[in-house]
Design a protein around this motif. Structure first.
Motif, PDB file in Angstrom:
ATOM      1  N   TYR A 220     -36.580  -9.238  22.021  1.00 17.89           N
ATOM      2  CA  TYR A 220     -36.774  -9.251  23.378  1.00 17.89           C
ATOM      3  C   TYR A 220     -37.347  -8.178  23.988  1.00 17.89           C
TER       4      TYR A 220
ATOM      5  N   GLU B 103     -39.272  -6.203  22.597  1.00 18.69           N
ATOM      6  CA  GLU B 103     -40.744  -5.970  21.948  1.00 18.69           C
ATOM      7  C   GLU B 103     -41.538  -7.120  23.034  1.00 18.69           C
ATOM      8  N   GLY B 104     -40.789  -7.698  23.790  1.00 18.01           N
ATOM      9  CA  GLY B 104     -41.632  -9.045  24.767  1.00 18.01           C
ATOM     10  C   GLY B 104     -41.763 -10.153  23.892  1.00 18.01           C
TER      11      GLY B 104
ATOM     12  N   TYR C 275     -38.623 -14.709  25.232  1.00 15.36           N
ATOM     13  CA  TYR C 275     -38.797 -14.957  26.772  1.00 15.36           C
ATOM     14  C   TYR C 275     -37.974 -16.118  27.090  1.00 15.36           C
TER      15      TYR C 275
END
Length: 913
Positions: free
Chosen positions: A178, A180-181, A184
């Protein structure tokens, strides 16, 4: 230091004469497994000089008993572990079980239903208590079943995907991804199971080709300014799901399709509903499907969802999460989706909007657990962006960091990773790893945390709610190779045993699990979790059909082991399979391998009893001194076997390795050398001493080769071999066969001359035996034999006692050449050796002709009966096809038998004086 004397009495029989006459697996298996486990033999034995060999067991679901798929997995992995343990490697086999979110929750919910309640009535906390009760019962059951299979895993390392340590790893991964993107939350089309009431990943959906319909529907076109609506003002689309017409928000055509270029941008009218929708151009449309124009329902199809995003189309959900039509479906609201389809098509036919309906095969998606037709629906779920993780995993195989066995699965692996979709990881369940996300009702913010929180870090409020959903089961198991070793903590196990060596599993979960483990291992550990992926096939029934409860062809491995013994089942599973190919489980093979276990026992018992009074113990095989041709031959054959089997195991050709050992032990050792030893044991003291040493040494080494495949019978025999031959346990090569050194190849025993000479001797003996059987010579009758052996006179003179004993002949009359062939003698040819068997010494020709005449009449009578039966049309048309075919096979066999009998009679008649 292992003290096996305190763990169990391994050799209760003190007199070799008291050994049972047949192998009794039920009396042996539990004893030896307890001995190994209690003695600590399954634990890694440190060896700094060699790289550890580590396997992570694919964790079975805690939903019931093990099946044959688990049986072949356990067998193949145990073969590797036992082999490497005997090679002196520091071996670790990590066992464990999977909490199996949907499957386990479904089972317990069914149990509650029988009690007249459900999870919602008893509440989340009470429900989870019930599930843990189930898990505690079946987890121990699965462990004990693995023990029955002989799995030599280190139970002190046993893990469960909901253990505290693994739960910590799951949270760490979620939070890190999360941050680190890569994780989502968003609204997307997901696979929804209306029975499980949960989202599913693409891999949890089975696509089954199902007979269906392709319905061609007319959509009226809205007239443009100044135009009057006419009969031909419509566009026709083809659909396999008419009920979703009610949620259409566009019609799409390919921009290069010349048929529709003039109407792109116009409006069409949705039948029944009357909604005006645009005609859009999109490259995703396949011009050769149906009419080339497709309806776009963004809320009910993943491709349509993407088209909708590109063209900013609204999303109208007409099918609910309960699989019933929503209020947006107008007059069909509240109807079941299948009922609504039927009713809508009928209404469209009444209004003349159906052009035609064709039969069409639909790749229908079904829930892997409930077999319910899944519904693509828009839902707010948690996802992982997979493409950044997929590229390193793809390169690991492409550039040789990981090897897939068999190699043909590389393409399957590449195709999936190159076309990977984001992974929907949230499940609307209660059983599993709860998503570590909290929502604050005070400020509306969301918090993702490694630890449970009670105060909102954004507003310091206390009105917090944890996300109700749990994570996909595979989210914990994709971490299995390193979470089981203590990650995210830097444990000694993690430092010593990661990466593991081999991931062995079925080819059917290469996507679910194997590829995902590679992704997570590279991402979180910096290197691939294993160097080899070994994929076995499915176990099918004797007809090659997949086993299922509905077909009634499921085979319970426990029942097979109870009846035939674990070694028989293991050896059958191992030798009936090749990498990546499905196998048929045939009863005759299991029976044959039970007989093989008994052959090992009987041959060993013979050796022990025959050599009981001969000192010398079990010599190291490299120290034996061969004296005879048979000695040289068996040692040469064994050394080649050792070299071949070691290579085959290293190449993951376990089935062929097992078959080679079987052939050697049954044929070379038992049928030939043990029989030859009966002659040699009549010799002088030195010959007897040498023969006993070779019998024991080759038996010892053969048991070592066989041990990974058939651990129980080999350990039992090996212990008695040393107990009776070498009572001083301090002089044994190991305290147990399980850790005895693996046989090494000794080039000094390679002997091509012995191979050629003994092979020729075998041919001679076999031809004489076959001739005696053909002539029905009484077993005790010794017939004369005359042989022209060329330059091999001295060799055959030395082997004459062997021919006399094994072929039941008089002393052979040996000549280099024969000036005249003996009259009235059967002639045989073994290579260049001429063999003559005087008929007078074999049988009474007149008596044999009379017997043959009688047998020919009997066969002719049975042949006539079968011909009459098969010419009866009532029988052929009314009997089951398999019965008719069996009768035809009988007739063919009798015809072949009659031909042979007549040929033999003619041959004998020509020899009469």
């Amino acid at each position: 230091m292992i003290d096996q004397e305190k763990t169990i009495e391994t050799t209760p029989i003190t007199d070799v004469a008291d050994l049972p006459k047949a192998y009794e697996p039920q009396a042996v298996e539990a004893k030896w497994y307890r001995f190994w486990e209690e003695g600590g033999y399954f634990k890694p034995r440190p060896n700094p000089a060699r790289k550890p060999f580590v396997i992570s067991m694919p964790p079975p679901n805690v939903t019931g008993a093990l099946h044959l798929g688990h049986g072949i997995t356990s067998t193949i992995e145990d073969i590797m572990i036992r082999y490497h343990r005997m090679q002196g490697d520091e071996t670790l086999w990590v066992p464990g079980e999977d909490h199996a979110g949907i499957a386990t929750q479904t089972v317990v919910e069914r149990l509650l239903a029988t009690e007249g309640t459900d999870r919602h009535q008893i509440g989340r906390e009470a429900f989870l208590e019930r599930v843990w009760q189930w898990v505690d019962q079946y987890k121990s059951r699965i462990q004990n079943q693995h023990r029955r299979l002989g799995a030599s895993c280190d139970w002190s390392h046993e893990r469960f995907t909901l253990d505290e340590g693994l739960s910590k790893a799951v949270r760490e991964v979620f939070v890190r991804l999360y941050e680190e993107g890569l994780i989502y939350r968003g609204e997307r089309i997901i696979n929804w199971c209306p029975v499980c009431m949960s989202a599913l990943s693409d891999l949890e959906v089975n696509h089954v080709n199902t007979p269906g319909k392709l319905t061609y529907v007319r959509y009226p076109l809205k007239p443009v300014d100044g135009q009057v609506a006419g009969e031909g003002d419509y566009i026709t689309v083809a659909t396999t799901r008419p009920e979703t017409i009610l949620g259409d928000t566009a019609i799409a055509v390919n921009p290069k399709d010349h048929r529709y270029v003039n109407i792109i941008g116009r409006l069409a009218i949705v039948p029944v509903i009357g909604r005006e929708i645009p005609i859009v151009a999109d490259e995703a449309v396949e011009a050769d499907f149906g009419t080339g124009a497709v309806k776009v329902t963004p809320a009910h199809d993943p491709t349509d969802f993407e088209i909708g995003q590109r063209h900013n189309l609204p999303r109208i959900q007409v099918i609910g999460f309960d699989a019933k039509m929503t209020a947006e479906a107008g007059p069909y609201a509240g109807q079941d989706r299948h009922e609504a389809r039927k009713n809508l098509v009928a209404d469209l036919e009444k209004t003349g909007l159906i052009v035609k309906i064709e039969d069409y095969v639909v790749p229908l998606g079904r829930c892997q657990r409930s077999d319910t037709v899944i519904e693509p629906l828009i839902s707010k779920q948690w996802f992982i962006s997979m493409k950044p993780l997929a590229t390193p995993a793809l390169n690991a195989v492409k550039y040789g960091q990981i090897k897939i066995v068999p190699e043909r699965f590389n393409k399957t692996y590449f195709d999936w990773l190159e076309n990977i979709h984001d992974w929907c990881i949230s499940r609307q369940l209660w059983w599993g790893h709860r998503i570590p996300v909290w929502y604050c009702d005070s400020c509306g913010e969301m918090t993702v945390s490694r630890e449970d929180i009670t105060i909102c870090p954004h507003c310091e409020g206390t009105q917090l709610r944890q996300d109700e959903d749990v994570l996909d089961t595979w989210f914990s198991s994709w971490l299995w190779p390193f979470s089981t070793l203590g990650w995210p903590d830097h444990t000694p196990d993690l430092q010593r045993y990661y990466p593991t060596a081999v991931m062995e599993t079925g080819y059917d979960i290469i996507f679910f699990w194997v590829a995902r483990m590679v992704m997570s291992g590279i991402h979180f550990m910096g290197n691939a979790p294993f160097s080899t992926i070994y994929l076995h096939g499915l176990v099918r029934d004797a007809k090659g059909e997949k086993m299922s409860k509905s077909k009634g062809n499921v085979i319970d491995p426990l029942e097979v082991m109870d009846k035939f013994g674990t070694d028989a089942l293991r050896f059958t599973l191992a030798t009936s399979s090749t990498p990546g190919n499905d196998m048929k489980l045939i009863d005759e093979r299991i029976v044959g391998n039970r007989n093989f276990a008994n052959k090992i026992w009987n041959a060993s018992r013979f050796v022990l009893m025959t050599t009981a009074d001969i000192p010398g113990g079990v010599p190291a095989i490299e120290s034996v001194q061969p004296q005879t041709l048979a000695d040289r031959w068996i040692l040469q054959r064994f050394e080649r076997l050792t070299k071949t089997v070691t290579r085959l195991i290293e190449e993951f050709q376990f089935g062929e390795a097992g078959r080679q050992i079987n052939d050697f032990f049954w044929s070379d050792y038992c049928d030939w050398y043990v029989e030859a030893s009966k002659v040699q044991m009549r010799g002088d003291k030195q010959t007897r001493q040498n023969t006993a040493g070779i019998l024991r040494a080759v038996l010892d080494q053969s048991l070592r080769l066989l041990h990974p495949f058939m651990p129980f019978v080999t350990e039992e025999v090996w212990q008695y071999l040393y107990h009776f031959s070498q009572p001083d346990r301090a002089s044994w090569p190991a305290s147990a066969l399980i850790i005895a050194p693996w046989p090494q190849y000794h080039a000094a025993f390679e002997d091509e001359t012995a191979e050629q000479q003994f092979s020729l001797l075998q041919q001679v003996i076999t031809l004489i035996r076959d001739a005696r059987n053909q002539m029905n010579v009484e077993r005790s009758h010794r017939n004369p034999v005359i042989m022209a052996v060329g330059e091999d006179v001295s060799m055959f003179e030395a082997q004459a006692p062997l021919i006399e004993f094994l072929a039941t002949t008089e002393k052979p009359q040996l000549f280099s050449t024969l000036a005249q062939k003996p009259e009235q003698a059967m002639s045989l040819l073994a290579g260049a050796v001429e063999i003559y068997l005087p008929l007078a010494g074999l049988l009474d020709i007149g008596k044999e002709l009379a017997r043959l005449d009688k047998e020919i009449v009997q066969v002719q009578q049975e042949q006539a009966r079968l011909q009459g039966k098969l010419s009866n049309q009532n029988f052929v048309s009314r009997a089951r096809p398999e019965v008719v075919e069996k009768e035809r096979e009988k007739l063919a066999a009798h015809e072949e038998r009659l031909s042979k009998l007549q040929a033999r009679r003619n041959e004998l008649a020509a020899m009469q004086p």
